[in-house]
Design a protein around this motif. Structure first.
Motif, PDB file in Angstrom:
ATOM      1  N   PHE A 106       0.842  -1.209   0.000  1.00 30.91           N
ATOM      2  CA  PHE A 106       0.000   0.000   0.000  1.00 30.91           C
ATOM      3  C   PHE A 106       0.874   1.255   0.000  1.00 30.91           C
ATOM      4  CE2 PHE A 106      -1.948   3.337   2.662  1.00 30.91           C
ATOM      5  CZ  PHE A 106      -3.046   3.656   1.878  1.00 30.91           C
ATOM      6  N   GLY A 107       1.932   1.263   0.805  1.00 29.07           N
ATOM      7  CA  GLY A 107       2.844   2.411   0.865  1.00 29.07           C
ATOM      8  C   GLY A 107       3.571   2.643  -0.439  1.00 29.07           C
ATOM      9  N   VAL A 108       3.974   1.559  -1.094  1.00 28.19           N
ATOM     10  CA  VAL A 108       4.665   1.687  -2.391  1.00 28.19           C
ATOM     11  C   VAL A 108       3.739   2.313  -3.429  1.00 28.19           C
ATOM     12  CG1 VAL A 108       5.682   0.404  -4.310  1.00 28.19           C
ATOM     13  CG2 VAL A 108       6.273  -0.210  -1.952  1.00 28.19           C
ATOM     14  N   LEU A 109       2.492   1.834  -3.481  1.00 21.42           N
ATOM     15  CA  LEU A 109       1.525   2.374  -4.439  1.00 21.42           C
ATOM     16  C   LEU A 109       1.226   3.849  -4.157  1.00 21.42           C
ATOM     17  CD1 LEU A 109      -0.973  -0.635  -4.695  1.00 21.42           C
ATOM     18  CD2 LEU A 109       0.815   0.024  -6.313  1.00 21.42           C
ATOM     19  N   ILE A 110       1.107   4.203  -2.882  1.00 16.05           N
ATOM     20  CA  ILE A 110       0.862   5.599  -2.513  1.00 16.05           C
ATOM     21  C   ILE A 110       2.047   6.467  -2.919  1.00 16.05           C
ATOM     22  CG2 ILE A 110       0.715   7.163  -0.526  1.00 16.05           C
ATOM     23  CD1 ILE A 110      -1.929   5.984  -1.208  1.00 16.05           C
ATOM     24  N   SER A 111       3.269   5.975  -2.725  1.00 19.18           N
ATOM     25  CA  SER A 111       4.462   6.740  -3.086  1.00 19.18           C
ATOM     26  C   SER A 111       4.531   6.991  -4.594  1.00 19.18           C
ATOM     27  CB  SER A 111       5.728   5.999  -2.624  1.00 19.18           C
ATOM     28  OG  SER A 111       5.793   5.941  -1.219  1.00 19.18           O
ATOM     29  N   VAL A 112       4.183   5.976  -5.381  1.00 14.39           N
ATOM     30  CA  VAL A 112       4.162   6.141  -6.842  1.00 14.39           C
ATOM     31  C   VAL A 112       3.112   7.170  -7.241  1.00 14.39           C
ATOM     32  CG1 VAL A 112       3.654   4.977  -9.029  1.00 14.39           C
ATOM     33  CG2 VAL A 112       5.037   3.820  -7.290  1.00 14.39           C
ATOM     34  N   PHE A 113       1.950   7.092  -6.613  1.00 17.05           N
ATOM     35  CA  PHE A 113       0.874   8.042  -6.927  1.00 17.05           C
ATOM     36  C   PHE A 113       1.266   9.466  -6.525  1.00 17.05           C
ATOM     37  CE2 PHE A 113      -3.274  10.094  -5.915  1.00 17.05           C
ATOM     38  CZ  PHE A 113      -3.800  10.068  -7.198  1.00 17.05           C
ATOM     39  N   VAL A 114       1.919   9.627  -5.373  1.00 18.24           N
ATOM     40  CA  VAL A 114       2.375  10.944  -4.928  1.00 18.24           C
ATOM     41  C   VAL A 114       3.411  11.512  -5.898  1.00 18.24           C
ATOM     42  CG1 VAL A 114       3.700  12.153  -3.135  1.00 18.24           C
ATOM     43  CG2 VAL A 114       1.845  10.619  -2.485  1.00 18.24           C
ATOM     44  N   PHE A 115       4.316  10.654  -6.381  1.00 20.63           N
ATOM     45  CA  PHE A 115       5.319  11.099  -7.365  1.00 20.63           C
ATOM     46  C   PHE A 115       4.641  11.632  -8.623  1.00 20.63           C
ATOM     47  CE2 PHE A 115       7.868  10.190 -11.136  1.00 20.63           C
ATOM     48  CZ  PHE A 115       9.049  10.868 -10.838  1.00 20.63           C
ATOM     49  N   TRP A 116       3.629  10.933  -9.085  1.00 20.06           N
ATOM     50  CA  TRP A 116       2.901  11.347 -10.293  1.00 20.06           C
ATOM     51  C   TRP A 116       2.184  12.672 -10.074  1.00 20.06           C
ATOM     52  CZ3 TRP A 116      -2.590  11.208 -11.407  1.00 20.06           C
ATOM     53  CH2 TRP A 116      -2.883  11.437 -12.758  1.00 20.06           C
ATOM     54  N   VAL A 117       1.493  12.797  -8.951  1.00 22.23           N
ATOM     55  CA  VAL A 117       0.783  14.042  -8.639  1.00 22.23           C
ATOM     56  C   VAL A 117       1.774  15.194  -8.465  1.00 22.23           C
ATOM     57  CG1 VAL A 117      -0.644  15.211  -6.905  1.00 22.23           C
ATOM     58  CG2 VAL A 117      -1.194  12.877  -7.596  1.00 22.23           C
ATOM     59  N   ASN A 118       2.888  14.919  -7.791  1.00 20.75           N
ATOM     60  CA  ASN A 118       3.884  15.949  -7.509  1.00 20.75           C
ATOM     61  C   ASN A 118       4.509  16.509  -8.779  1.00 20.75           C
ATOM     62  OD1 ASN A 118       5.329  17.479  -5.543  1.00 20.75           O
ATOM     63  ND2 ASN A 118       7.116  16.191  -5.890  1.00 20.75           N
ATOM     64  N   ASP A 119       4.636  15.676  -9.800  1.00 23.63           N
ATOM     65  CA  ASP A 119       5.263  16.134 -11.046  1.00 23.63           C
ATOM     66  C   ASP A 119       4.253  16.689 -12.043  1.00 23.63           C
ATOM     67  OD1 ASP A 119       7.547  16.451 -12.813  1.00 23.63           O
ATOM     68  OD2 ASP A 119       6.732  14.775 -13.964  1.00 23.63           O
ATOM     69  N   LYS A 120       3.077  16.095 -12.113  1.00 25.84           N
ATOM     70  CA  LYS A 120       2.106  16.473 -13.141  1.00 25.84           C
ATOM     71  C   LYS A 120       1.175  17.603 -12.721  1.00 25.84           C
ATOM     72  CE  LYS A 120       3.465  13.394 -16.128  1.00 25.84           C
ATOM     73  NZ  LYS A 120       4.151  13.817 -17.372  1.00 25.84           N
ATOM     74  N   PHE A 121       0.847  17.681 -11.448  1.00 29.60           N
ATOM     75  CA  PHE A 121      -0.178  18.629 -11.009  1.00 29.60           C
ATOM     76  C   PHE A 121       0.333  19.728 -10.072  1.00 29.60           C
ATOM     77  CE2 PHE A 121      -2.467  14.700 -12.037  1.00 29.60           C
ATOM     78  CZ  PHE A 121      -3.422  15.192 -12.925  1.00 29.60           C
ATOM     79  N   VAL A 122       1.274  19.402  -9.194  1.00 31.37           N
ATOM     80  CA  VAL A 122       1.710  20.377  -8.186  1.00 31.37           C
ATOM     81  C   VAL A 122       2.330  21.641  -8.805  1.00 31.37           C
ATOM     82  CG1 VAL A 122       3.355  20.773  -6.307  1.00 31.37           C
ATOM     83  CG2 VAL A 122       1.914  18.736  -6.299  1.00 31.37           C
ATOM     84  N   PRO A 123       3.233  21.548  -9.806  1.00 28.45           N
ATOM     85  CA  PRO A 123       3.801  22.790 -10.365  1.00 28.45           C
ATOM     86  C   PRO A 123       2.746  23.747 -10.923  1.00 28.45           C
ATOM     87  CG  PRO A 123       5.109  20.908 -11.039  1.00 28.45           C
ATOM     88  CD  PRO A 123       3.882  20.357 -10.389  1.00 28.45           C
ATOM     89  N   SER A 124       1.824  23.228 -11.725  1.00 26.81           N
ATOM     90  CA  SER A 124       0.780  24.092 -12.284  1.00 26.81           C
ATOM     91  C   SER A 124      -0.175  24.578 -11.197  1.00 26.81           C
ATOM     92  CB  SER A 124       0.000  23.341 -13.368  1.00 26.81           C
ATOM     93  OG  SER A 124      -0.561  22.149 -12.860  1.00 26.81           O
TER      94      SER A 124
END
Length: 367
Positions: A106-124
């Motif tokens: 569960f933690g691994v999947l959450i970390s991957v999802f956070v990485f995706w959100v952090n790169d794709k959505f957080v800057p904009s």
């Protein structure tokens, strides 16, 4: 999936979602009340406030996810321990890894999802939230000034070791005012300074500067000869208005690919300190999403060592203490990297490596 895995996952997922929603709600409420004076003074509309907090959701999600994972892990296993279910699992021959593997996945999947959100959505989201915040705090007057497409106090690193300082940059006219250009050698010693009243980007992709004064410097930083004044001069500057506009963007507003490209351009200008700091930030983009899985590993031995009645509020208190120490250590590591004491990749990953090693050691010592 085994019944036991589903049972543990259901508990962890439920506590995680509850903590996530609670922390997001508290974050919004605290931020809203901290800016309440500006909101009332400028009479910000409900629509703007809604846009602002919706834009901020990815940022809040990335920030509160690790602590939510920690609380969920601590509470779940502490509760199992309180009900003697951990003892029953161990008595049936299950190892610590078999009991906790569902939470680790569960933690691994959450970390991957956070990485995706952090790169794709957080800057904009950061960029949009900053613009909306300006509208809320400064009101109509500031908004009208923004509509004029004037950027004030622009600074950026360019090619050929150039550093640009521009008082005003008119986007619609491709015109700059109050220009200062510093040229450095490879050791970052100033060799030339150009001051111009105005610069216009014209046909042929050339910059034409007006009322231009050029100063030349020796290796000791002393002016060589007399300053050269030209009423009009064509400057060999490769940067276009679009590049000025793009590179003014703050690193926090860039994706990983954009930040990597910006660091490459910056390294060509000889700005070693700025390059080092941004390289640390770049590596941190890769390592920070790992916080969720690292902090789950940290929570497992603590929760399994807790006394029977140490559930509920004690789990929350312990999670706050452990999370605080982890973030302090990570902040110190990042600061050492930006000061040049640690190499960038080690600076961004040291806290994760030490914490993971410490967690695995504690897990190995569990009975």
């Amino acid at each position: 999936m085994r019944i036991l895995d589903r049972y543990i996952l259901k508990s962890v997922l439920g506590i995680f979602l509850m903590c996530l929603l609670t922390f997001i709600f508290l974050y919004v409420i605290i931020d809203l009340f901290s800016h309440l004076d500006d909101i009332l003074k400028q009479r910000a509309s409900l629509n703007i406030l809604l846009q602002y907090y919706l834009a901020y959701l990815p940022i809040i999600f990335v920030q509160v996810t690790p602590i939510s994972c920690l609380v969920a892990t601590l509470y779940t296993f502490a509760k199992l321990n309180h009900n003697n279910e951990i003892i029953a699992m161990r008595s049936s021959g299950l190892s610590i890894l078999e009991i906790t593997k569902t939470v680790i996945i569960f933690g691994v999947l959450i970390s991957v999802f956070v990485f995706w959100v952090n790169d794709k959505f957080v800057p904009s989201s950061l960029s949009l939230a900053e613009k909306l915040k300006d509208r809320i705090e400064a009101g109509v007057k500031r908004e009208q000034e923004k509509e004029q497409d004037v950027i004030q106090n622009l600074s950026m690193y360019g090619s050929k070791n150039r550093l640009f300082f521009i008082n005003k940059f008119y986007l619609s006219k491709n015109t700059m005012e109050g220009i200062t250009i510093l040229e450095d050698d490879e050791q970052q010693n100033i060799t030339k300074k150009i001051v111009a009243n105005k610069g216009v980007f014209g046909e042929g992709g050339l910059w034409r500067f007006y009322q231009c004064i050029t100063y030349n410097f020796d290796k000791n930083g002393q002016i060589v000869g007399e300053p050269e004044y030209l009423e009009e001069e064509i400057m060999a500057i490769s940067e276009t208005p679009h590049e000025f506009l793009h590179q003014r963007q703050l690193p926090d507003f860039m994706t990983i690919a954009q930040l990597d490209n910006y660091i490459w351009k910056l390294s060509k200008s000889g700005a070693s300190t700025a390059t080092r700091n941004l390289t640390v930030d770049l590596y941190q983009r890769f390592t920070s999403p790992l916080t969720s899985i690292i902090i789950i590993f940290l929570g497992i031995p603590f929760s399994l060592r807790m006394k029977k009645r140490a559930t509920g509020l004690s789990s929350l208190g312990l999670s706050i203490m452990v999370g605080f120490l982890y973030y302090v250590f990570n902040a110190i590591s990042i600061a050492l990297g930006k000061s040049g004491i640690l190499i960038p990749i080690l600076s961004a990953s040291l806290a994760h490596i030490v914490t993971l090693t410490f967690s695995l050691y504690l897990i190995s010592t569990l009975p």
